[in-house]
Scaffold this active site. Structure first.
Site, PDB file in Angstrom:
ATOM      1  N   LYS A   9     -31.340 -86.675  62.811  1.00  0.00           N
ATOM      2  CA  LYS A   9     -32.866 -86.887  63.536  1.00  0.00           C
ATOM      3  C   LYS A   9     -32.888 -85.776  65.059  1.00  0.00           C
ATOM      4  O   LYS A   9     -31.778 -85.078  65.030  1.00  0.00           O
ATOM      5  CB  LYS A   9     -32.627 -88.186  63.946  1.00  0.00           C
ATOM      6  CG  LYS A   9     -33.109 -89.513  62.353  1.00  0.00           C
ATOM      7  CD  LYS A   9     -33.615 -90.566  62.918  1.00  0.00           C
ATOM      8  CE  LYS A   9     -33.542 -91.586  62.274  1.00  0.00           C
ATOM      9  NZ  LYS A   9     -34.049 -93.443  62.454  1.00  0.00           N
ATOM     10  N   TYR A  49     -41.900 -92.595  56.020  1.00  0.00           N
ATOM     11  CA  TYR A  49     -42.089 -94.018  56.673  1.00  0.00           C
ATOM     12  C   TYR A  49     -42.804 -94.832  55.788  1.00  0.00           C
ATOM     13  O   TYR A  49     -43.267 -95.300  56.741  1.00  0.00           O
ATOM     14  CB  TYR A  49     -41.815 -94.012  58.564  1.00  0.00           C
ATOM     15  CG  TYR A  49     -40.644 -93.812  58.773  1.00  0.00           C
ATOM     16  CD1 TYR A  49     -39.302 -93.882  58.561  1.00  0.00           C
ATOM     17  CD2 TYR A  49     -39.886 -92.315  59.540  1.00  0.00           C
ATOM     18  CE1 TYR A  49     -38.050 -93.789  58.938  1.00  0.00           C
ATOM     19  CE2 TYR A  49     -38.966 -92.042  59.702  1.00  0.00           C
ATOM     20  CZ  TYR A  49     -37.457 -92.711  59.508  1.00  0.00           C
ATOM     21  OH  TYR A  49     -35.945 -92.611  60.175  1.00  0.00           O
ATOM     22  N   ASN A 112     -31.527 -93.485  66.789  1.00  0.00           N
ATOM     23  CA  ASN A 112     -29.752 -94.030  65.684  1.00  0.00           C
ATOM     24  C   ASN A 112     -29.728 -92.804  65.293  1.00  0.00           C
ATOM     25  O   ASN A 112     -28.860 -92.484  64.163  1.00  0.00           O
ATOM     26  CB  ASN A 112     -30.057 -95.330  65.082  1.00  0.00           C
ATOM     27  CG  ASN A 112     -31.111 -95.223  64.576  1.00  0.00           C
ATOM     28  OD1 ASN A 112     -31.750 -93.931  64.156  1.00  0.00           O
ATOM     29  ND2 ASN A 112     -31.453 -96.082  63.526  1.00  0.00           N
ATOM     30  N   HIS A 115     -30.993 -90.734  59.369  1.00  0.00           N
ATOM     31  CA  HIS A 115     -31.816 -91.710  58.098  1.00  0.00           C
ATOM     32  C   HIS A 115     -30.501 -91.339  57.103  1.00  0.00           C
ATOM     33  O   HIS A 115     -30.053 -90.606  56.421  1.00  0.00           O
ATOM     34  CB  HIS A 115     -32.641 -91.449  58.029  1.00  0.00           C
ATOM     35  CG  HIS A 115     -33.610 -91.406  57.011  1.00  0.00           C
ATOM     36  ND1 HIS A 115     -33.908 -92.757  56.932  1.00  0.00           N
ATOM     37  CD2 HIS A 115     -32.858 -91.464  55.535  1.00  0.00           C
ATOM     38  CE1 HIS A 115     -34.832 -93.319  55.718  1.00  0.00           C
ATOM     39  NE2 HIS A 115     -34.284 -91.987  54.749  1.00  0.00           N
ATOM     40  N   GLU A 126     -37.122 -89.990  48.654  1.00  0.00           N
ATOM     41  CA  GLU A 126     -36.956 -89.863  49.291  1.00  0.00           C
ATOM     42  C   GLU A 126     -36.345 -88.046  49.314  1.00  0.00           C
ATOM     43  O   GLU A 126     -37.211 -86.983  49.804  1.00  0.00           O
ATOM     44  CB  GLU A 126     -35.619 -90.109  50.548  1.00  0.00           C
ATOM     45  CG  GLU A 126     -36.789 -91.595  51.320  1.00  0.00           C
ATOM     46  CD  GLU A 126     -35.898 -92.396  51.553  1.00  0.00           C
ATOM     47  OE1 GLU A 126     -36.609 -93.009  52.563  1.00  0.00           O
ATOM     48  OE2 GLU A 126     -34.318 -92.161  51.863  1.00  0.00           O
TER      49      GLU A 126
HETATM   50  P1  IDP Z   1     -32.608 -98.119  58.525  1.00  0.00           P
HETATM   51  O1  IDP Z   1     -32.910 -96.298  59.267  1.00  0.00           O
HETATM   52  O2  IDP Z   1     -31.107 -98.397  59.156  1.00  0.00           O
HETATM   53  O3  IDP Z   1     -32.640 -97.749  57.386  1.00  0.00           O
HETATM   54  P2  IDP Z   1     -34.547 -99.099  58.766  1.00  0.00           P
HETATM   55  O4  IDP Z   1     -34.629-100.519  59.008  1.00  0.00           O
HETATM   56  O5  IDP Z   1     -35.424 -98.622  57.517  1.00  0.00           O
HETATM   57  O6  IDP Z   1     -33.419 -98.506  59.471  1.00  0.00           O
HETATM   58  O7  IDP Z   1     -35.654 -98.767  59.981  1.00  0.00           O
HETATM   59  C1  IDP Z   1     -36.208 -97.255  60.133  1.00  0.00           C
HETATM   60  C2  IDP Z   1     -35.746 -96.468  61.832  1.00  0.00           C
HETATM   61  O8  IDP Z   1     -37.057 -97.393  62.094  1.00  0.00           O
HETATM   62  C3  IDP Z   1     -34.493 -97.148  62.143  1.00  0.00           C
HETATM   63  O9  IDP Z   1     -33.250 -95.699  62.006  1.00  0.00           O
HETATM   64  C4  IDP Z   1     -35.086 -96.385  63.906  1.00  0.00           C
HETATM   65  O10 IDP Z   1     -34.813 -95.570  63.636  1.00  0.00           O
HETATM   66  C5  IDP Z   1     -36.542 -96.931  63.107  1.00  0.00           C
HETATM   67  N1  IDP Z   1     -36.907 -98.652  64.530  1.00  0.00           N
HETATM   68  C6  IDP Z   1     -36.373 -99.351  63.360  1.00  0.00           C
HETATM   69  N2  IDP Z   1     -36.200-100.397  64.349  1.00  0.00           N
HETATM   70  C7  IDP Z   1     -36.485-100.173  65.238  1.00  0.00           C
HETATM   71  C8  IDP Z   1     -36.945-100.742  66.126  1.00  0.00           C
HETATM   72  O11 IDP Z   1     -37.116-101.971  66.560  1.00  0.00           O
HETATM   73  N3  IDP Z   1     -37.502 -99.852  67.440  1.00  0.00           N
HETATM   74  C9  IDP Z   1     -37.559 -98.755  67.401  1.00  0.00           C
HETATM   75  N4  IDP Z   1     -37.191 -98.220  66.597  1.00  0.00           N
HETATM   76  C10 IDP Z   1     -36.866 -98.841  65.203  1.00  0.00           C
HETATM   77 MG    MG Z   2     -34.236 -97.517  56.232  1.00  0.00          MG
END
Ligand code: IDP
Ligand code: MG
Length: 148
Positions: A9, A49, A112, A115, A126
């Site tokens: 990212k 997304y 984070n 992805h 994807e």
């Molecule tokens: P993942 O990336 O571990 O699969 P997902 O639940 O699919 O996690 O969420 C996608 C992305 O959305 C996360 O990696 C993060 O960047 C963002 N995200 C998820 N939950 C939150 C939140 O509560 N606040 C801000 N960003 C979030």
């Molecule tokens: Mg995810």
């Protein structure tokens, strides 16, 4: 053999962590079969997304992913999806196990770094979305030392 879509990212790119993060997938034994350095068009971020469209963090997430260049990749290996996700760590860096990418480099869920596809169907979706069929197969000479 399984394939998974991995994206570094914009925070990973901006912080100069491309090599550091890629080396973790590479040294583990996953095989790189696709790679693009690119700005993500808003439409692509929204498709990628789409499952999160109703979530409160959705708009911020689209802004984050389109805020700078990313490295989009496809990696291959047995159980590649689970292997990549365990190398990445839990979604929220504060809950990620030490030694994982998100724990070692991250502080907050909204930054984070990486992805990874979360299942077979999302991986297929994807990879098609980001690469079409441009993911070449190749023989790696070290495979017999990595895979039994
Ligand atoms: P993942 O990336 O571990 O699969 P997902 O639940 O699919 O996690 O969420 C996608 C992305 O959305 C996360 O990696 C993060 O960047 C963002 N995200 C998820 N939950 C939150 C939140 O509560 N606040 C801000 N960003 C979030
Ligand atoms: Mg995810």
């Amino acid at each position: 053999m399984e394939r998974t879509f991995i994206m570094l990212k914009p925070d990973a790119v901006q912080r100069g962590l491309i090599g550091e993060i890629i080396s973790r997938f590479e040294r583990r034994g996953l095989k790189l079969v696709g790679m693009r350095f690119m700005h993500v068009p808003k439409s692509l971020a929204e498709e990628h997304y789409a499952v999160h469209k109703e979530r409160p963090f959705y708009n911020g997430l689209i802004e984050y992913i389109t805020s700078g260049p990313v490295v989009a990749m496809v990696w291959e290996g047995p159980n590649a999806i689970a292997a990549a996700r365990s190398t990445m760590g839990a979604t929220n860096p504060v809950n990620a196990a030490p030694g994982t990418i998100r724990a070692d480099f991250g502080m907050e869920i909204g930054r984070n770094l990486v992805h990874g596809s979360d299942g077979n169907e999302t991986a297929a979706f994807e990879i098609g979305l980001w690469f079409g069929d441009e993911t070449p197969s190749w023989d790696r000479d070290t495979d017999r030392w990595i895979l039994e």
